[in-house]
Motif scaffolding. Structure first.
Motif, mmCIF file in Angstrom:
data_model
loop_
_atom_site.group_PDB
_atom_site.id
_atom_site.type_symbol
_atom_site.label_atom_id
_atom_site.label_comp_id
_atom_site.label_asym_id
_atom_site.label_seq_id
_atom_site.Cartn_x
_atom_site.Cartn_y
_atom_site.Cartn_z
ATOM 1 N N LEU A 70 -1.719 27.315 67.535
ATOM 2 C CA LEU A 70 -3.082 27.022 67.105
ATOM 3 C C LEU A 70 -3.239 25.546 66.746
ATOM 4 O O LEU A 70 -4.245 24.920 67.102
ATOM 5 N N ALA A 73 -3.521 23.623 69.867
ATOM 6 C CA ALA A 73 -4.780 23.856 70.572
ATOM 7 C C ALA A 73 -5.968 23.193 69.872
ATOM 8 O O ALA A 73 -6.931 22.779 70.532
ATOM 9 N N LEU A 74 -5.895 23.065 68.559
ATOM 10 C CA LEU A 74 -7.016 22.522 67.797
ATOM 11 C C LEU A 74 -6.939 21.011 67.617
ATOM 12 O O LEU A 74 -7.970 20.348 67.430
ATOM 13 N N GLN A 224 -9.051 29.718 69.832
ATOM 14 C CA GLN A 224 -9.505 28.332 69.659
ATOM 15 C C GLN A 224 -11.016 28.173 69.623
ATOM 16 O O GLN A 224 -11.548 27.545 68.708
#
Length: 243
Positions: A70, A73-74, A224
């Motif tokens: 995460l 992805a962020l 996401q």
């Protein structure tokens, strides 16, 4: 149906559960950081709260677990400050207790990854629902979290590790709890994201129960866009909503 058959099958279910517990491969929670700051852009403060899947069991390192995937992805989209509070075996009841030990601090989004152990412990469903409501209230009171995102329960009826009829009973129980949680979440205005990944072998860890690193990557990719639907307070001035 599971409510009727579970009491009748209880001796067999207990025997299967004990045998499974004795023989099952027990994977550890992976090493690696459980908090960090990455990326550039609008601020996003994220708390990941939950059980062994939130803790990354099935991955060799937190970078390949849900939290690390995460964060990766962020990071291209925001300045992310994230924290992981999760442990193997966590239930809604134990998570509620754990929240009381965390220091008060602000978060923009809380991602709640819970449910499997609620199902396998055969806790009464009304108690689980009450605990979930208390968790949501505690998050609002202690962490000023304007958005609570709830992940769905994996389809236990498809888990290759579980023998029948235990697999069948747990699958039906998970489905019932899932429907109740989704309805409650909709009424409270909390996004509820069903677990939609197929139970393919390459998406399962070697224990046949937890996600593999590939599954964590796909899970993070699916989460996401929901996490980037930032509360207005979490965006920098004049920063348009992200999609």
């Amino acid at each position: 149906m599971d409510r009727l058959l579970a009491p009748l099958l209880s001796p067999l279910l207990i025997a299967q559960a004990l045998r499974l517990r004795a023989r099952a491969l027990r994977l550890p929670e992976p090493p690696g950081p459980r908090r960090g700051e990455v990326g550039r852009g609008p601020d996003l403060r994220l708390l990941i709260l939950g059980d062994s899947s939130a803790a990354g069991v099935g991955a060799p390192h937190q970078e390949e677990a849900l939290s690390g995937q995460l964060a990766a992805a962020l990071a291209p989209h925001c300045r992310l400050s994230w924290q992981l509070e999760a442990r193997t075996g966590a239930t809604s009841r134990s998570t509620l207790t754990d929240l009381e030990t965390l220091p008060r601090q602000p978060f923009d989004i809380v991602l709640l990854v819970l449910g499997v152990n609620d199902v396998t412990s055969f806790a009464p469903l009304p108690r689980i629902l009450a605990d979930r409501e208390r968790i949501a209230q505690a998050l609002s009171d202690r962490f000023d979290a304007p958005m609570l995102i709830i992940t769905g329960i994996p389809p236990l009826g498809q888990f290759p590790l579980l023998p029948a009829p235990l697999r069948w009973i747990l699958g039906h129980r998970a489905t019932r709890l899932e429907r109740m949680l989704a309805t409650r979440a909709e009424c409270a205005g909390h996004p509820y994201l069903p677990f939609t990944m197929p139970m393919q072998r390459n998406l399962m860890a070697e224990d046949g129960f937890h996600p593999s690193p590939l599954a964590y990557a796909r899970w993070a990719e699916a989460l996401q866009p929901h996490l980037l639907s930032l509360p207005v307070s979490a965006r920098e001035p004049d920063e348009p909503p992200q999609h």
